[in-house]
Design a protein around this motif. Structure first.
Motif: not given
Length: 246
Positions: A51-63
Motif C-alpha cells: 500500500l505504501f509503495a502504491g501510494i508513494s508512486m503518485f508522489f515520488v519519482s526517484a526509484l
C-alpha cells in the motif's frame, strides 16, 4: 506543504483502513500466539509495504529512495508487530505499537518528500510558548492534580478499601477524563458545557448514592467532584490568560 499533507494523510488513511478494517482477526491472533513464527506477521507487513509503495508512486519519482523506503518499512513493520506480541496485552502497549508504526510511515514520507526543512519549521512552531502553555495545563490536571486531590480528600475518605464491585482505579480515571473535558471547555470558552459534564456525572452517580445509607460517601463524592472541577477551571483560566498574553 499541501502535497506533503496529501501524501501523509493518504498513507495514514490507507494504514488505518488496512489495520482496523481489512486484516483478518486470525492473522492478529496468530501473531499474538506465534510471534515471529506467524505467517500473518509477514503478510501484514507485506500488505502495508505494498500500500505504501502504491501510494508513494503518485508522489515520488526517484526509484532508488523509494525502494530503500519499501525495504525499511517491511523490516520495521515486522519488528514492531513481532516485538509487540511479546508485551502484555494492555492498552498502553497497543497504543505504543500503533504510534511506532505511524511514526515509521511518517518519517518515510518526510524522507521521500525531502521535507525536513518544513518539519523543522513545524517543530519550532510547536515549541512556541503558547503551545507549551496548553501542554503544561493538560499535564498539570492529570498527574499532579490526581495526587493533590487524593491527598486532600484522604482525611474525609469514608472507605478504608476499595469495594470489590468497583473497577480498579476507575475513580482516578473518571477524574482525569472529567478534568480534561472541563479544561477543554474553559480553553474554548464553552463554560455552559461544563454544567452538562457535571450533570451527566451526577446522574450516573445518583443511582449509587440514593440507596446508600452512609451520608459520608455522598458528601465525599460531591466534594471530590467540586474540587476536581474547580481545579480544572482555575488552571484553564490561568492557561487561557497566559495564552493571550504571550
Amino acid at each position: 506543504m499541501e502535497t506533503l499533507a496529501q501524501f501523509a494523510l493518504s498513507i495514514g488513511l490507507a494504514y488505518l483502513l488496512l489495520e482496523f478494517y481489512c486484516l483478518p482477526n486470525s492473522w492478529l491472533e496468530a501473531i499474538q500466539q506465534s510471534k515471529f513464527a506467524a505467517g500473518g506477521l509477514y503478510f501484514r507487513a507485506l500488505l502495508i509495504t505494498v500500500l505504501f509503495a502504491g501510494i508513494s508512486m503518485f508522489f515520488v519519482s526517484a526509484l532508488g529512495p523509494l525502494l530503500a523506503a519499501i525495504a525499511a518499512l517491511f523490516i520495521a513493520s515486522v519488528l514492531i508487530a513481532g516485538v509487540s506480541a511479546y508485551l502484555p496485552d494492555r492498552s498502553r502497549y497497543y497504543l505504543g505499537q500503533q504510534l511506532a508504526q505511524l511514526a515509521v510511515l511518517l518519517l518515510l514520507v518526510v524522507e521521500l518528500s525531502q521535507a525536513w526543512p518544513l518539519v523543522s519549521v513545524l517543530f519550532e512552531q510547536a515549541m512556541q510558548a503558547k503551545v507549551l502553555v496548553i501542554i503544561f495545563a493538560y499535564l498539570l490536571i492529570w498527574g499532579p492534580c490526581s495526587k493533590v486531590l487524593g491527598l486532600i480528600l484522604q482525611r474525609w475518605s469514608p472507605l478504608t478499601e476499595q469495594p470489590k464491585q468497583n473497577l480498579p482505579m476507575a475513580g482516578q480515571a473518571i477524574g482525569m477524563v472529567e478534568r480534561s473535558l472541563v479544561l477543554t471547555c474553559v480553553l474554548l470558552n464553552q463554560f455552559a458545557a461544563i454544567g452538562f459534564i457535571v450533570t451527566a456525572k451526577s446522574i450516573f452517580r445518583f443511582g449509587d448514592l440514593k440507596d446508600h445509607t452512609d451520608r459520608k460517601l455522598t458528601e465525599y463524592v460531591m466534594l471530590g467532584t467540586l474540587l476536581s472541577v474547580a481545579a480544572s477551571v482555575f488552571i484553564g483560566l490561568a492557561a487561557h490568560a497566559l495564552f493571550h498574553i504571550l
